[in-house]
Design a protein around this motif. Structure first.
Motif, short mmCIF file in Angstrom:
data_model
loop_
_atom_site.label_atom_id
_atom_site.label_comp_id
_atom_site.label_asym_id
_atom_site.label_seq_id
_atom_site.Cartn_x
_atom_site.Cartn_y
_atom_site.Cartn_z
N PRO A 31 -5.04 -1.30 -6.82
CA PRO A 31 -4.23 -2.17 -5.96
C PRO A 31 -3.12 -1.42 -5.21
CG PRO A 31 -4.10 -2.87 -8.27
CD PRO A 31 -5.02 -1.72 -8.21
N ASP A 32 -2.50 -0.42 -5.84
CA ASP A 32 -1.44 0.34 -5.17
C ASP A 32 -2.00 1.09 -3.96
OD1 ASP A 32 0.28 -0.57 -7.07
OD2 ASP A 32 0.25 1.28 -8.25
N ARG A 33 -3.15 1.68 -4.13
CA ARG A 33 -3.79 2.43 -3.04
C ARG A 33 -4.17 1.48 -1.89
NH1 ARG A 33 -9.38 5.79 -3.48
NH2 ARG A 33 -9.29 6.72 -1.42
N ALA A 34 -4.67 0.28 -2.24
CA ALA A 34 -5.05 -0.70 -1.22
C ALA A 34 -3.83 -1.12 -0.41
CB ALA A 34 -5.70 -1.91 -1.87
N VAL A 35 -2.69 -1.31 -1.07
CA VAL A 35 -1.46 -1.68 -0.36
C VAL A 35 -1.03 -0.57 0.59
CG1 VAL A 35 1.02 -2.13 -0.68
CG2 VAL A 35 -0.66 -3.31 -2.11
N ARG A 36 -1.13 0.69 0.14
CA ARG A 36 -0.76 1.82 1.01
C ARG A 36 -1.68 1.89 2.22
NH1 ARG A 36 -0.18 4.81 -3.97
NH2 ARG A 36 -2.20 5.75 -3.56
N ILE A 37 -2.96 1.65 2.01
CA ILE A 37 -3.91 1.68 3.13
C ILE A 37 -3.61 0.56 4.12
CG2 ILE A 37 -6.34 1.33 3.75
CD1 ILE A 37 -7.04 2.82 1.13
N GLU A 38 -3.28 -0.64 3.62
CA GLU A 38 -2.92 -1.75 4.51
C GLU A 38 -1.67 -1.41 5.30
OE1 GLU A 38 -2.72 -4.98 1.73
OE2 GLU A 38 -4.79 -5.58 2.14
N ASP A 39 -0.68 -0.81 4.64
CA ASP A 39 0.56 -0.42 5.34
C ASP A 39 0.27 0.60 6.43
OD1 ASP A 39 2.01 -2.10 3.75
OD2 ASP A 39 2.74 -0.52 2.39
N LEU A 40 -0.59 1.59 6.14
CA LEU A 40 -0.95 2.59 7.15
C LEU A 40 -1.69 1.94 8.33
CD1 LEU A 40 -2.13 5.55 4.91
CD2 LEU A 40 -0.14 5.52 6.43
N GLY A 41 -2.54 0.99 8.03
CA GLY A 41 -3.25 0.28 9.10
C GLY A 41 -2.30 -0.47 10.00
N ARG A 42 -1.32 -1.17 9.41
CA ARG A 42 -0.33 -1.90 10.22
C ARG A 42 0.49 -0.94 11.07
NH1 ARG A 42 -0.39 -5.43 5.88
NH2 ARG A 42 1.17 -4.32 4.66
N ALA A 43 0.88 0.19 10.48
CA ALA A 43 1.66 1.19 11.22
C ALA A 43 0.84 1.74 12.38
CB ALA A 43 2.10 2.33 10.29
N GLY A 44 -0.42 2.00 12.16
CA GLY A 44 -1.29 2.49 13.22
C GLY A 44 -1.45 1.49 14.34
N ARG A 45 -1.59 0.22 14.01
CA ARG A 45 -1.73 -0.83 15.04
C ARG A 45 -0.44 -0.94 15.86
NH1 ARG A 45 -4.81 -2.88 10.95
NH2 ARG A 45 -3.17 -4.12 9.99
#
Length: 188
Positions: A169-183
């Motif tokens: 779950p921690d890794r999934a949250v980091r990936i979601e955060d990176l995706g939002r930052a990229g967008r």
């Protein structure tokens, strides 16, 4: 050839063989495989490679799709029903193998698969019009296969994402955060 599961149905081969009134030996000669291999296909304990599926279908007087049970045809099914490998299909379509692999996996066509200019007719021809004969299907069947490929890809992507959320779950949250930052960066 492909390792893609394509829904070979031994029962349909048995029915087609009976309808054709042909022997295992005759099918083996027509397909270029051993009688034992044909017996294993008929028993359902072995799945023929796509190029053998083509030969089996010819030997019993039907088309390859008639020997398979598929709920929704995808681009991979259409290719397999022609008896072609990914590289052969890519060559047939005039695109790089990786480009074709991506299209067959995701259902997303790149620039090369949108339309083509036909010098003989002096006009642009839509993907469905020029590609459907290469797959041996109608434009409508090609469209439906593309749509099912996209749906299958998105469903598989969502299943992988759900597994990641459960496993890490921690890794999934980091990936979601990176995706939002990229967008956000792309919007600038």
């Amino acid at each position: 050839m492909s390792e893609t599961p394509y829904g070979f149905d031994a029962a349909k081969l048995r029915v087609a063989r009976t309808a054709a009134g042909t022997s295992v030996a005759r099918i083996a000669r027509a397909t270029g495989v051993s009688e034992r291999a044909v017996s294993l296909y008929l028993a359902g304990t072995r799945t023929p490679r796509p190029e053998i599926l083509m030969q089996l279908a010819k030997a019993v007087g039907t088309d390859p799709a008639a020997l398979c049970t598929v709920e929704h045809e995808t681009l991979a099914h259409l290719r397999i029903f022609t008896g072609r490998s990914r590289s052969a299909m890519a060559r047939q379509l005039g695109m790089a193998e990786e480009t074709y692999r991506q299209m067959e996996t995701t259902g997303q066509r790149g620039r090369l698969a949108r339309s083509r200019y036909d010098d003989h007719e002096d006009r642009w021809i839509a993907w469905q019009e020029w590609a459907s004969p290469l797959f041996g299907v109608t434009a409508e069947r090609l469209d439906a296969a593309e749509q099912h490929t996209r749906e299958q890809h998105l469903a598989e992507r969502e299943r992988r994402w759900q597994r990641l959320r459960l496993a890490a779950p921690d890794r999934a949250v980091r990936i979601e955060d990176l995706g939002r930052a990229g967008r956000r960066l792309r919007r600038r």
